[in-house]
Write an enzyme that holds these catalytic residues in place. Sequence first.
Site, PDB file in Angstrom:
ATOM      1  N   CYS A 293      32.461  34.256  19.429  1.00 48.37           N
ATOM      2  CA  CYS A 293      31.059  33.856  19.348  1.00 48.37           C
ATOM      3  C   CYS A 293      30.203  35.012  18.821  1.00 48.37           C
ATOM      4  O   CYS A 293      30.250  36.109  19.388  1.00 48.37           O
ATOM      5  CB  CYS A 293      30.576  33.437  20.733  1.00 48.37           C
ATOM      6  SG  CYS A 293      28.808  33.139  20.820  1.00 48.37           S
TER       7      CYS A 293
ATOM      8  N   LYS B 188      10.743   3.474   2.305  1.00 49.70           N
ATOM      9  CA  LYS B 188      10.636   4.924   2.094  1.00 49.70           C
ATOM     10  C   LYS B 188      11.245   5.341   0.766  1.00 49.70           C
ATOM     11  O   LYS B 188      12.175   4.713   0.275  1.00 49.70           O
ATOM     12  CB  LYS B 188      11.375   5.659   3.225  1.00 49.70           C
ATOM     13  CG  LYS B 188      10.809   5.423   4.613  1.00 49.70           C
ATOM     14  CD  LYS B 188       9.560   6.257   4.820  1.00 49.70           C
ATOM     15  CE  LYS B 188       9.248   6.501   6.278  1.00 49.70           C
ATOM     16  NZ  LYS B 188      10.082   7.451   6.954  1.00 49.70           N
TER      17      LYS B 188
ATOM     18  N   CYS C 206      31.631  27.949  21.514  1.00 54.87           N
ATOM     19  CA  CYS C 206      31.773  29.178  22.270  1.00 54.87           C
ATOM     20  C   CYS C 206      32.202  28.781  23.679  1.00 54.87           C
ATOM     21  O   CYS C 206      31.661  27.842  24.261  1.00 54.87           O
ATOM     22  CB  CYS C 206      30.422  29.894  22.305  1.00 54.87           C
ATOM     23  SG  CYS C 206      30.319  31.138  23.597  1.00 54.87           S
TER      24      CYS C 206
ATOM     25  N   CYS D 247      27.874  36.201  21.928  1.00 57.91           N
ATOM     26  CA  CYS D 247      28.347  36.848  23.162  1.00 57.91           C
ATOM     27  C   CYS D 247      29.774  37.378  23.079  1.00 57.91           C
ATOM     28  O   CYS D 247      30.248  38.030  24.005  1.00 57.91           O
ATOM     29  CB  CYS D 247      28.231  35.898  24.351  1.00 57.91           C
ATOM     30  SG  CYS D 247      29.498  34.622  24.385  1.00 57.91           S
TER      31      CYS D 247
ATOM     32  N   ASP E 284       1.189  10.260   3.947  1.00 54.99           N
ATOM     33  CA  ASP E 284       1.949  11.208   4.766  1.00 54.99           C
ATOM     34  C   ASP E 284       0.976  12.145   5.475  1.00 54.99           C
ATOM     35  O   ASP E 284       0.828  13.305   5.118  1.00 54.99           O
ATOM     36  CB  ASP E 284       2.909  11.988   3.866  1.00 54.99           C
ATOM     37  CG  ASP E 284       3.993  12.680   4.669  1.00 54.99           C
ATOM     38  OD1 ASP E 284       4.064  12.452   5.890  1.00 54.99           O
ATOM     39  OD2 ASP E 284       4.757  13.453   4.073  1.00 54.99           O
TER      40      ASP E 284
ATOM     41  N   CYS F 133      27.013  33.266  27.848  1.00 53.02           N
ATOM     42  CA  CYS F 133      26.489  33.394  26.484  1.00 53.02           C
ATOM     43  C   CYS F 133      24.960  33.287  26.464  1.00 53.02           C
ATOM     44  O   CYS F 133      24.396  32.298  26.928  1.00 53.02           O
ATOM     45  CB  CYS F 133      27.088  32.303  25.611  1.00 53.02           C
ATOM     46  SG  CYS F 133      26.513  32.343  23.913  1.00 53.02           S
TER      47      CYS F 133
ATOM     48  N   TYR G 223      -6.426   1.939   6.726  1.00 55.45           N
ATOM     49  CA  TYR G 223      -5.429   0.941   6.329  1.00 55.45           C
ATOM     50  C   TYR G 223      -5.353  -0.251   7.272  1.00 55.45           C
ATOM     51  O   TYR G 223      -4.469  -1.095   7.126  1.00 55.45           O
ATOM     52  CB  TYR G 223      -4.052   1.567   6.135  1.00 55.45           C
ATOM     53  CG  TYR G 223      -3.503   2.322   7.329  1.00 55.45           C
ATOM     54  CD1 TYR G 223      -3.248   1.692   8.527  1.00 55.45           C
ATOM     55  CD2 TYR G 223      -3.235   3.687   7.227  1.00 55.45           C
ATOM     56  CE1 TYR G 223      -2.750   2.378   9.609  1.00 55.45           C
ATOM     57  CE2 TYR G 223      -2.730   4.386   8.297  1.00 55.45           C
ATOM     58  CZ  TYR G 223      -2.491   3.725   9.500  1.00 55.45           C
ATOM     59  OH  TYR G 223      -1.996   4.420  10.565  1.00 55.45           O
TER      60      TYR G 223
ATOM     61  N   GLU H 103       0.843  -1.209   0.000  1.00 57.84           N
ATOM     62  CA  GLU H 103       0.000   0.000   0.000  1.00 57.84           C
ATOM     63  C   GLU H 103       0.869   1.246   0.000  1.00 57.84           C
ATOM     64  O   GLU H 103       2.008   1.190   0.421  1.00 57.84           O
ATOM     65  CB  GLU H 103      -0.839   0.053   1.293  1.00 57.84           C
ATOM     66  CG  GLU H 103      -1.632  -1.171   1.581  1.00 57.84           C
ATOM     67  CD  GLU H 103      -1.903  -1.317   3.079  1.00 57.84           C
ATOM     68  OE1 GLU H 103      -1.989  -0.300   3.797  1.00 57.84           O
ATOM     69  OE2 GLU H 103      -2.017  -2.464   3.524  1.00 57.84           O
TER      70      GLU H 103
ATOM     71  N   LYS I   7       2.276   4.622   1.569  1.00 62.12           N
ATOM     72  CA  LYS I   7       2.416   5.105   2.946  1.00 62.12           C
ATOM     73  C   LYS I   7       1.959   6.556   2.959  1.00 62.12           C
ATOM     74  O   LYS I   7       2.668   7.449   2.487  1.00 62.12           O
ATOM     75  CB  LYS I   7       3.856   4.972   3.424  1.00 62.12           C
ATOM     76  CG  LYS I   7       4.009   5.338   4.894  1.00 62.12           C
ATOM     77  CD  LYS I   7       5.372   4.972   5.424  1.00 62.12           C
ATOM     78  CE  LYS I   7       5.450   5.132   6.940  1.00 62.12           C
ATOM     79  NZ  LYS I   7       5.156   6.486   7.411  1.00 62.12           N
TER      80      LYS I   7
END
Length: 698
Positions: A413, A319, A450, A416, A119, A456, A227, A115, A117
């Site tokens: 970073c 899939k 960082c 920060c 979504d 931060c 199903y 069948e 699948k």
Amino acid sequence: MSSARDRVQALREAIERHNIAYYALDAPLIGDADYDRLFAELQALEAEHPELRSVDSPTQRVGAAPLPEFAARAHATPMLSLNNAFADDEVAAFDRRVREGLASDGAGEVNYSAEPKFDGLAVSLRYQDGRLLQGATRGDGTTGEDVTANLRTLRSIPLRLQGSDWPAVLDVRGEVLMLRSDFAQMNEQQREKGEKAFVNPRNAAAGSLRQLDPRITATRPLRFFAYGVGVPAGTAGAGLPATHSELLDRLAAWGFPVARERRRVLGLAGLLAYYAEIGRLRATLPYDIDGVVYKVDDLAAQARLGFVSRAPRFALAHKFAAEEAVTELLEISIQVGRTGALTPVARLKPVFVGGVTVINATLHNEDEIRRKDVRIGDTVVVRRAGDVIPEVVRVLPEKRPAAARRFSMPQSCPVCGSRVVRSEEEKSEKDENDEKDEREVQGVAAVARCTGGLYCPAQRKQALLHFASRRAMDIEGLGDKLVEQLVDNAIVRTPADLYQLGVAALANLERLAEKSAGNLLAAIEKSKQTTLARFIYALGIRNVGEATARELARHFGALERLLAADETQLLQVPEVGPIVAQCIRQFCSEPHNQTVIEQLRAAGVSWSESDAAAVSAGALAGKVFVLTGALPSLTRDAAGQRIMAAGGKVTGSVSKKTDFVVAGAEAGSKLEKAQRLGVSVIDEGQLLALLQAAPENP
Ligand code: IVH
């Protein structure tokens, strides 16, 4: 009067038949205008004869009054998940396992039901005596949410089953989704109304089904496809067909839409041919699918094969590969994660892929950018599958413009300004302070981080939660929600700010009564008196878990000595290897962190410097323990705490260096190993005796 009742009955049956013809059979028997006339006549009769009203009248599909929230509903039989396969050899392995599992009956090639699948979202519909009674979402598979009022608004869900050969109690399982054409039309209308459009049919279906006001759900073009079924234990499921493919036909006969593309196929060759066929049809189907599902057709064989954990051995989801698209990489920016990891993110020219418009894609880390030779201005291939983050797969070098620029990681970073360090991170160095959910780190990778852990903003919430946690500063009542509010309202920026809080600052917070504000302040005050080991652990230095923090406290005895220690000195501490030493140095040398530590001490956070010494003089000093099995009265966690409080060490695996294995009920391989190596095995009673001389708390 009786004629009104008969007419109402006849109209209801006719309308439901037309619903089925339209939604399940895709073969309407009458035009819209005639349908509307029947509907209007029924509405008029019900208005005139209130005593004839009924929840399972098609007129009730407009939606009932809004709910305050969805109630939880336990599923009578669990709603399982499916094992996934992507490649043909995984399908071959599945088919082999199925044949081996059924070998006792001399099975050759196996018949499968194949069948699409869908979504969408899984739901379960309870029918009792052929009437729709209740509908729930899948939830965690065991318990879902009661969305009956919403599901009743879907005309593709029969309110009453056709025929009469159904079990008295039946759970119909299937998927709620939106057809692509309905989705496009609905989004068009949303835009016209100036409202937000949905990203894809799946999200639109999910959002529409989980509306607390069923009248809104009623306006959304949701569809249901069946199903499978669940037959609750103890109810007579008798009369169901012997195969899944016949069951699907039966569901269709009862009035449910079922995938037209379902087929009965034979053996591995049949499965792979089906996959190829649906792959070709995919783009032309009326709904989104993300693969196909194979189920052993014979239901008795399904039962014999059974389940492994949450997924059946008799079924497999095959899939489709993730969708790819080509677009332009406009810029690379940096995202700082909750734990300080810097992730380069590609800013893309918007492109539609895998059902959504993608504008950002992850580039994982600097090494990946080098390896793929990604440059700003490149034309790139991006990929997106399911709900995963889109990623840049490769560049098309032939399309590279002369002006394309290379990228390099920033030295500080972007959030920060603290220093950024690169570290090779491997699994073996991880211990209990490590992030569990940091998906970007898998195996060995060079990660930029960082170092402003306490300071931060990107890491603030995480740092505060860790700081306050039970084994760190143990600030009772400072949980997720509160940290969220304190940070979002800019009341607290670093752990040091906690010690400046007053009733006034807390007064404006949602859901924090005066009493709990008082309790929180008292808990914060109480936490000031702590131990050096807890304090070190609370700092949240990467790779410094509780055990390492204890060793550090014991070894250095005073915080100043730890802060001043160089790498050579750190390496003398048990538990500390080169990576841990480096993490400690990086943390302690970041001025922002030093400031927060000074502020914490100035606020009165303190410990007695002799703690560490006291611990090492404890009853179990230097002894190495492994805990295994269930102890009769202590949790393993509590036992570990007490061993460590008495100066002992707790490790996870048994070796020659282990002094004692504390074994409880159902101890397994660790106990065996201890016996093999001749390590002393003791029970909880003997452990408590050993602990007796030791203090209760660290
Ligand atoms: S059968 C015993 N059949 O896939 C197996 N599931 O991972 C129970 N799904 O959320 C599932 N189409 O909603 C089955 N034709 C199909 C399906 C299907 C979509 C979804 C299902 C669940 C997930 C299972």
